[in-house]
Motif scaffolding. Structure first.
Motif, short mmCIF file in Angstrom:
data_model
loop_
_atom_site.label_atom_id
_atom_site.label_comp_id
_atom_site.label_asym_id
_atom_site.label_seq_id
_atom_site.Cartn_x
_atom_site.Cartn_y
_atom_site.Cartn_z
N PHE A 171 0.82 -1.21 0.00
CA PHE A 171 0.00 0.00 0.00
C PHE A 171 0.86 1.26 0.00
O PHE A 171 0.45 2.29 -0.56
CB PHE A 171 -0.98 -0.01 1.17
CG PHE A 171 -2.19 -0.86 0.89
CD1 PHE A 171 -3.14 -0.46 -0.02
CD2 PHE A 171 -2.34 -2.07 1.52
CE1 PHE A 171 -4.24 -1.24 -0.31
CE2 PHE A 171 -3.44 -2.87 1.26
CZ PHE A 171 -4.39 -2.46 0.34
N LEU A 187 1.64 1.67 -3.59
CA LEU A 187 0.41 2.03 -4.29
C LEU A 187 0.07 3.50 -4.09
O LEU A 187 -0.22 4.22 -5.06
CB LEU A 187 -0.75 1.16 -3.81
CG LEU A 187 -2.10 1.40 -4.47
CD1 LEU A 187 -2.03 0.99 -5.94
CD2 LEU A 187 -3.19 0.65 -3.74
N PHE A 188 0.12 4.00 -2.87
CA PHE A 188 -0.16 5.40 -2.59
C PHE A 188 0.89 6.32 -3.18
O PHE A 188 0.58 7.40 -3.70
CB PHE A 188 -0.32 5.65 -1.10
CG PHE A 188 -1.57 5.05 -0.51
CD1 PHE A 188 -2.78 5.08 -1.19
CD2 PHE A 188 -1.53 4.43 0.73
CE1 PHE A 188 -3.92 4.51 -0.66
CE2 PHE A 188 -2.68 3.87 1.28
CZ PHE A 188 -3.87 3.91 0.57
N THR A 189 2.14 5.89 -3.13
CA THR A 189 3.22 6.70 -3.74
C THR A 189 3.00 6.82 -5.24
O THR A 189 3.13 7.91 -5.81
CB THR A 189 4.59 6.06 -3.44
OG1 THR A 189 4.77 5.98 -2.03
CG2 THR A 189 5.70 6.88 -4.06
N TYR A 190 2.64 5.73 -5.87
CA TYR A 190 2.38 5.76 -7.31
C TYR A 190 1.16 6.61 -7.62
O TYR A 190 1.14 7.36 -8.60
CB TYR A 190 2.19 4.33 -7.83
CG TYR A 190 1.89 4.28 -9.31
CD1 TYR A 190 2.92 4.50 -10.24
CD2 TYR A 190 0.60 4.01 -9.79
CE1 TYR A 190 2.66 4.46 -11.59
CE2 TYR A 190 0.35 3.96 -11.15
CZ TYR A 190 1.37 4.19 -12.04
OH TYR A 190 1.12 4.16 -13.38
N ALA A 191 0.11 6.51 -6.80
CA ALA A 191 -1.12 7.30 -7.03
C ALA A 191 -0.86 8.80 -6.89
O ALA A 191 -1.40 9.60 -7.64
CB ALA A 191 -2.20 6.86 -6.05
N VAL A 192 -0.02 9.19 -5.94
CA VAL A 192 0.26 10.61 -5.70
C VAL A 192 1.29 11.13 -6.68
O VAL A 192 1.12 12.20 -7.27
CB VAL A 192 0.74 10.83 -4.24
CG1 VAL A 192 1.25 12.25 -4.03
CG2 VAL A 192 -0.39 10.51 -3.28
N GLY A 226 2.49 9.53 -9.45
CA GLY A 226 2.37 8.98 -10.81
C GLY A 226 1.48 9.77 -11.65
O GLY A 226 1.47 10.13 -12.73
#
Length: 99
Positions: free
Chosen positions: A89, A92-97, A99
């Motif tokens: 997670f 995932l959050f790093t990629y969502a923010v 990315g």
């Protein structure tokens, strides 16, 4: 003090290498083959796994050590799973923010 494995031991393990045990160290030896262990629990597990002719006390000690080992393994599995979930997670959050 250097110890060699007893060639006449009824252990299923291969010949053990010579061990260099420091003087004054607490050693729990196997009563059957003389193998040294740092912890009593390790000796009890060895007795239950490598030797067949156990007394009732040795069987009880093996059962307790096996139960403790299972509980420790289960705790490790839960902690490892929790860390993997956090890592997943986090990425995932790093990629969502980012990315």
């Amino acid at each position: 003090m250097t110890r060699n494995a007893d060639p006449d031991a009824d252990s299923a393990a291969d010949a053990r290498p010579a061990l260099d045990i420091p003087d004054g160290a607490t050693v729990h030896e196997c009563p059957r083959c003389g193998a040294p262990f740092a912890r009593e629990r390790h000796r009890d597990l060895h007795l239950g796994l490598d030797h067949r002719d156990l007394t009732e006390d040795e069987r009880a000690a093996y059962a307790a050590a096996s139960e403790d080992e299972g509980a420790d393994l289960r705790r490790f599995q839960i902690v490892a799973l929790g860390l993997l979930v956090l890592l997943y997670f986090g990425f995932l959050f790093t990629y969502a923010v980012a990315g």
